[in-house]
Design a protein around this motif. Structure first.
Motif, PDB file in Angstrom:
ATOM      1  N   LEU A   1      -2.288  -0.405   9.957  1.00  0.00           N
ATOM      2  CA  LEU A   1      -3.648  -0.436   9.190  1.00  0.00           C
ATOM      3  C   LEU A   1      -4.722  -0.128  10.363  1.00  0.00           C
ATOM      4  O   LEU A   1      -4.804  -0.795  11.053  1.00  0.00           O
ATOM      5  CB  LEU A   1      -4.058  -1.634   8.676  1.00  0.00           C
ATOM      6  CG  LEU A   1      -3.489  -2.159   7.394  1.00  0.00           C
ATOM      7  CD1 LEU A   1      -4.013  -3.594   7.292  1.00  0.00           C
ATOM      8  CD2 LEU A   1      -3.537  -1.296   6.368  1.00  0.00           C
TER       9      LEU A   1
ATOM     10  N   GLY B   1      -0.144   4.392  -1.184  1.00  0.00           N
ATOM     11  CA  GLY B   1      -0.858   5.462  -1.108  1.00  0.00           C
ATOM     12  C   GLY B   1      -1.921   5.541  -2.312  1.00  0.00           C
ATOM     13  O   GLY B   1      -2.769   6.245  -2.549  1.00  0.00           O
TER      14      GLY B   1
ATOM     15  N   HIS C   1       3.755   3.661   9.061  1.00  0.00           N
ATOM     16  CA  HIS C   1       3.348   2.794   7.734  1.00  0.00           C
ATOM     17  C   HIS C   1       3.266   1.408   7.729  1.00  0.00           C
ATOM     18  O   HIS C   1       2.559   0.519   7.135  1.00  0.00           O
ATOM     19  CB  HIS C   1       4.472   3.470   6.720  1.00  0.00           C
ATOM     20  CG  HIS C   1       5.651   2.572   7.010  1.00  0.00           C
ATOM     21  ND1 HIS C   1       6.676   2.927   7.549  1.00  0.00           N
ATOM     22  CD2 HIS C   1       6.095   1.150   6.742  1.00  0.00           C
ATOM     23  CE1 HIS C   1       7.774   2.080   7.782  1.00  0.00           C
ATOM     24  NE2 HIS C   1       7.221   1.040   7.183  1.00  0.00           N
TER      25      HIS C   1
ATOM     26  N   HIS D   1      -2.320   3.272   7.009  1.00  0.00           N
ATOM     27  CA  HIS D   1      -2.924   3.141   6.220  1.00  0.00           C
ATOM     28  C   HIS D   1      -4.373   2.512   6.939  1.00  0.00           C
ATOM     29  O   HIS D   1      -4.545   2.729   8.066  1.00  0.00           O
ATOM     30  CB  HIS D   1      -2.400   1.955   5.449  1.00  0.00           C
ATOM     31  CG  HIS D   1      -1.285   2.323   4.585  1.00  0.00           C
ATOM     32  ND1 HIS D   1      -1.320   2.807   3.276  1.00  0.00           N
ATOM     33  CD2 HIS D   1       0.018   2.503   4.999  1.00  0.00           C
ATOM     34  CE1 HIS D   1      -0.241   3.199   2.965  1.00  0.00           C
ATOM     35  NE2 HIS D   1       0.532   3.188   3.887  1.00  0.00           N
ATOM     36  N   CYS D   2      -5.397   2.426   6.120  1.00  0.00           N
ATOM     37  CA  CYS D   2      -6.964   1.916   6.865  1.00  0.00           C
ATOM     38  C   CYS D   2      -7.409   0.671   6.347  1.00  0.00           C
ATOM     39  O   CYS D   2      -7.494   0.654   4.919  1.00  0.00           O
ATOM     40  CB  CYS D   2      -7.636   3.043   6.545  1.00  0.00           C
ATOM     41  SG  CYS D   2      -7.513   4.561   7.604  1.00  0.00           S
TER      42      CYS D   2
ATOM     43  N   ARG E   1      -5.656   8.755   7.512  1.00  0.00           N
ATOM     44  CA  ARG E   1      -4.949   8.870   6.272  1.00  0.00           C
ATOM     45  C   ARG E   1      -4.054  10.005   6.192  1.00  0.00           C
ATOM     46  O   ARG E   1      -2.804   9.944   6.036  1.00  0.00           O
ATOM     47  CB  ARG E   1      -5.626   8.681   5.065  1.00  0.00           C
ATOM     48  CG  ARG E   1      -6.159   7.221   4.945  1.00  0.00           C
ATOM     49  CD  ARG E   1      -5.174   6.170   4.863  1.00  0.00           C
ATOM     50  NE  ARG E   1      -4.229   6.480   3.854  1.00  0.00           N
ATOM     51  CZ  ARG E   1      -4.247   6.288   2.773  1.00  0.00           C
ATOM     52  NH1 ARG E   1      -5.156   5.697   2.339  1.00  0.00           N
ATOM     53  NH2 ARG E   1      -3.089   6.627   1.759  1.00  0.00           N
TER      54      ARG E   1
ATOM     55  N   LEU F   1       0.841  -1.406  -0.167  1.00  0.00           N
ATOM     56  CA  LEU F   1      -0.143  -0.006  -0.002  1.00  0.00           C
ATOM     57  C   LEU F   1       0.718   1.292  -0.093  1.00  0.00           C
ATOM     58  O   LEU F   1       1.580   1.428   0.655  1.00  0.00           O
ATOM     59  CB  LEU F   1      -0.886  -0.040   1.250  1.00  0.00           C
ATOM     60  CG  LEU F   1      -1.954  -1.267   1.290  1.00  0.00           C
ATOM     61  CD1 LEU F   1      -2.676  -1.129   2.775  1.00  0.00           C
ATOM     62  CD2 LEU F   1      -2.718  -1.442   0.289  1.00  0.00           C
TER      63      LEU F   1
ATOM     64  N   ASP G   1      -7.707   1.901   2.210  1.00  0.00           N
ATOM     65  CA  ASP G   1      -7.040   1.151   1.247  1.00  0.00           C
ATOM     66  C   ASP G   1      -6.704  -0.438   1.457  1.00  0.00           C
ATOM     67  O   ASP G   1      -5.970  -0.894   0.631  1.00  0.00           O
ATOM     68  CB  ASP G   1      -5.697   1.856   1.197  1.00  0.00           C
ATOM     69  CG  ASP G   1      -4.871   2.162   2.146  1.00  0.00           C
ATOM     70  OD1 ASP G   1      -5.197   1.987   3.205  1.00  0.00           O
ATOM     71  OD2 ASP G   1      -3.715   2.869   2.161  1.00  0.00           O
TER      72      ASP G   1
END
Ligand code: B1M
Length: 820
Positions: free
Chosen positions: A490, A329, A487, A522-523, A516, A327, A554
């Motif tokens: 999640l 972005g 990073h 990240h989600c 975010r 991931l 993401d």
């Protein structure tokens, strides 16, 4: 199993670092030069073929010191102990690991080198599932070496020439937990840019970085020019110092010597380019000598201080040994949610009965439907969750290539599974309670795993977006104390059903976008919760998914069997510029009628592509190609109701194995999956063997073997089955059988026919050697040969009496020899 060693965050200031120069090298501010080949030098000094080099540390330490001295004089700052194979398995009682490391380190120190690296090579036995060695046994063997190396006073632990990501993980964990020395770890790649077991440089670098080694890189196998692109790929994904120790090119035989094809000058020129790329630690491997190191040292002197520039933002990356979900972005990863027993009676039953075949089937289906990561939850009240979760992970990793998300609320179960996970796992989950963070974050840090962070705490799930973000922020801050950067997280803002509180959906979308943009995370979201209690759930789920993706989601956790959900994902990948040139979208939809066009049948959704291979999902071919050994007995029994056994073998098993071989050749299937395919075929053969009982033995004896160096035995086993069926007494000597063993069996059993199988061009010489020996020492014995690599001409050329193209031909030949 919970690890008894207490967790200690790993950072340079917690380590024993010999001096400031070494510290500067570990921080990437200074270059470091290692030595070159030890084996090459020992051979040049007359080491007898077959002699164990590590024992020379004890028998002639002066000779070892002289080699180290030659390297030091050439410019090596670090010399590597002569302990590559000094593990308890390989030493096999000839000396203890402690004795060898103590003598080797003393011999290295005596050379006057600045630093001594304690060398640890592969154990020489494959780990499960490819081999027989258990992960914990491997860990213990490495731990013994690490303790011995640390006690002998080395400055660095060097773990090198590894091809199995699982094995290098065991070694690095042992090094982290049994000493406080800097760890350097390197893997060996083939010309196709993958290790023997299919791991590419990015996955090796990311995994070693996450585990916490101080330097990582590549050694052996290829020359520096071939390794350079692989090193560049590592530099692109890690901020750790990258080390390269290449071979002096490719080897070839000159008389009874092995010679390498690159001169010291050419070698140093290639190293110079790698230094410009950002590699900071260099040396040599097989074929290199002090002459090479001298040239490298000259190059190094002429270079200014290293600089890798600003460290870029790192993406989230979950990996298996062969595949990564990244991931950055711009990309999204679909997390398949189906391996979860809640509300699924069939899966509950399978887990209670230990039927992992069903679970693996669920994983493979989701992989084929487009999942990028598989969530694995086996939580049932009456189950041994740590053991079941660890087994589920092992079974899934043997059959699928997808990274896994280990889903449990039991820290012991999480640790049992993550410890032996090959790659970078995702832990689902930690939440904002003190208890959860204290229990889960050390596990993630210890094993280099990513985490899913749930936005709930002691007060439960908050109402507003801001409150959710505050909990996420607290977890991010706490994770940083364990060295887990944002990073790697999640954040799951926890979807609530829109049926009871409609405004919640908006709060969640807002929370996703705040997380975010503000936290650098990240989600993830379990999307389908949104529709509980409402009709047409799929419609609401898909709409919410599209909105959440727009808000920054993401990593959606979804059911990839839902055509509508996957339609949204694929179309979003176009709009988000992830699917460049809309290639995947066009490939998927170009020939299908648009199900969402006015008047279309949108509720049906586009037809889901059944699977990656062209075979029906429950066909024998598909089960073999996807390594579903648990489902093969039933499928084989079903096939035998209408087909003859040899039909099932010839028209289903063999074509599937051939297809597996072609996919392997094309780099689309890796060794672990090839192995899983073979295991599945074997499970089918076992059923056929039950159904085809041997005829009464007639005393007509045949010795059967796969030749030395070759472990392919599926074909040989079919030949055995058929010969027994014809009433021959078969002495099956197994696979990888030495010529002498075959001769001994011929003499002992007084057989008239020897059957040999070989599947590889590299093992045909062993077949020729066996034929020559049997003909010479047991004249009159007839040798029948077979195997995909042979032709009738080639069989004649190597002296075989008969060539059999298949098992039936082998049986006819044996009847002919024995006179009908
Ligand atoms: Co590997 N493998 N494999 N492999 N493997 C091949 C053979 C390969 C062609 C795949 C490829 O690259 N396309 C390739 C060899 C290339 C070459 O040299 N020409 C290869 C390689 C490279 C390797 C490794 C080196 C991979 C690696 O590590 N990088 C490694 C080798 C390890 C070693 O042996 N030292 C390796 C490992 C494995 C697995 C362990 C994963 C597994 C073997 C499991 C096992 O056998 N227990 C495996 C498999 C399954 C294959 C393929 C896919 C299938 C082989 C097979 O079982 N075929 C194979 C690709 C392919 O052949 N398409 C491949 C079905 C079988 C029924 O056919 O054995 O030909 P076959 O038997 C037939 C006839 O030939 C004949 O009768 C049988 C029935 O009709 N026959 C005889 C056979 N023996 C006979 C003896 C007789 C008479 C007839 O009289 C005595």
């Amino acid at each position: 199993m919970t690890n008894p060693i207490p967790f200690k965050p790993r950072a340079l200031d917690t380590l024993r670092i010999a001096d400031d120069d070494l510290r500067a090298a570990l921080e990437g501010r200074r270059r470091l030069i290692f030595d070159g080949g030890m084996g090459t030098m020992l051979q040049a000094a007359g080491l007898a073929a077959g002699a164990r080099p590590e024992l020379i540390n004890l028998s002639d330490p002066g000779a070892i010191t002289r080699i180290h001295e030659a390297y030091v004089q050439a410019g090596s700052e670090v010399v590597t102990t002569n302990t590559f194979g000094a593990n308890a398995l390989k030493l096999d009682g000839a000396a203890t690991v402690e004795e060898v490391f103590a003598a080797a380190a003393a011999a290295a120190r005596a050379s006057g080198a600045h630093y001594v690296a304690g060398d640890i090579g592969p154990l020489g036995t494959l780990l499960r599932p490819l081999g027989t060695l258990d992960f914990e046994e491997a860990y213990e063997l490495f731990a013994e070496q690490v303790r011995a190396a640390a006690a002998s006073g080395v400055d660095i632990i060097l773990i090198e020439t590894m091809t199995d990501l699982s094995e290098i993980r065991a070694a690095v964990l042992a090094a982290k937990e049994c000493c406080d020395l800097p760890i350097f770890a390197t893997m060996t790649f083939e010309a196709d840019g993958r290790t023997f077991l299919g791991t590419p440089p990015e996955i090796a670098a990311r995994t070693l970085d996450a585990l916490g080694v101080e330097a990582l890189g590549i050694n052996c196998s290829l020359g520096p020019a071939q390794i350079r692109p692989f090193a560049q790929r590592m530099l692109a994904v890690t901020d750790k110092p990258v080390i390269v120790q290449a071979n002096a090119g490719l080897p070839h035989a000159e008389g009874d010597h092995t010679v390498y094809d690159i001169t010291p000058e050419a070698y140093a020129a290639a190293v110079s380019s790698m230094l410009d790329d950002g590699v900071t630690i260099v040396g040599g491997c097989c074929g290199t000598t002090p002459a090479y190191i001298r040239q490298i040292a000259d190059v190094l002197r002429a270079k200014s201080r290293p600089s890798r520039g600003e460290h870029p933002d790192r993406p989230f990356a979950a990996t298996s040994a062969q595949k990564e979900a990244v991931l950055d972005g711009r990309s999204i990863a679909v997390i398949g949610e189906r391996i979860n027993p809640t509300g699924k009676k069939r899966l509950q039953q399978a887990l209670r009965e230990g039927d992992f075949a069903y679970l693996v089937g669920q994983g493979i289906q989701q992989q084929e439907q487009g999942a990028d990561i598989l969530d694995v939850n086996v939580g049932l009240p009456d189950i041994d969750e740590p053991a079941t979760l660890a087994r589920a992970v092992e079974e899934l990793q043997a059959a699928t290539v997808l990274p896994l998300q280990i889903d449990s609320s039991d820290p012991a179960a999480i640790e049992a599974a993550v410890r032996r996970y090959t790659g970078i796992a995702v832990i689902n989950s930690v939440n904002g309670t003190r208890e959860s963070m204290d229990a889960v974050l050390p596990i993630a840090a210890r094993y280099g795993a990513n985490i899913v962070a749930l936005t709930l705490d002691e007060q439960g799930i908050p109402e507003t977006a801001q409150q959710r973000v505050r909990i996420a922020e607290r977890i991010v801050t706490e994770a940083a104390r364990y060295g887990i950067a944002p990073h790697r997280i999640l954040v799951d803002c926890l979807v609530m059903t829109a049926s009871t509180n409609q405004r919640q959906a908006l709060e969640i979308l807002h929370a996703v976008s705040l997380c975010r943009t503000r936290l650098g995370v990240h989600c993830a979201l379990g999307v389908s919760n949104v529709s509980f209690g409402l009709p047409a759930r799929g419609l609401l789920n898909a709409t919410f998914l599209a909105a959440a993706l727009g808000a920054g989601l993401d990593a959606p956790i979804v059911n990839p069997a839902s055509a509508r959900i996957m339609d949204v994902i694929r179309s979003y990948r176009v709009l988000n510029a992830e699917d460049e040139g809309s290639t995947a979208y066009i490939e998927r939809y170009a020939d299908a009628p648009d199900p969402y066009a006015a008047g279309g049948t949108a509720h049906v959704g586009a037809p889901a592509k059944a699977q990656a291979s062209s075979h029906a999902a429950d066909s024998i071919e598909h089960l073999i190609l996807t390594g579903r050994k648990g489902d093969m007995p039933a499928a084989t029994r079903a096939a035998l109701e209408t087909l003859e056994p040899m039909d099932v073998i010839g028209n289903h098993f063999i074509p599937a194995l051939n297809e597996a071989g072609e996919l392997f050749d094309a780099g689309k299937l890796f060794l672990p999956q090839l192995m899983a395919a073979a295991e599945a075929a074997r499970a089918g053969f076992d059923v056929i063997r039950e159904r085809v009982p041997a005829a009464a033995a007639t005393g007509r004896g045949v010795c059967l073997a796969t030749v030395k160096g070759d472990i392919h035995d599926i074909g040989k086993n079919i030949v055995r089955m058929l010969l027994e069926n014809y009433g021959f007494t078969v002495y099956d000597l197994g696979r990888d059988v030495a010529p002498e063993t075959i001769l001994a069996a011929v003499r002992e059993r007084d057989v008239r026919v020897v059957g040999l199988s070989a599947l590889m061009t590299t093992t045909v010489p062993a077949m020729a050697e066996t034929i020559e020996l049997v003909h010479r020492e047991a004249p009159g014995t007839k040798v029948v040969v077979g195997g995909a690599v042979l032709t009738p001409d080639y069989a004649a050329q190597i002296g075989a009496d008969y060539y059999a193209k298949d098992a039936a031909a082998a049986a006819r030949i044996c009847q002919e020899v024995f006179g009908g």
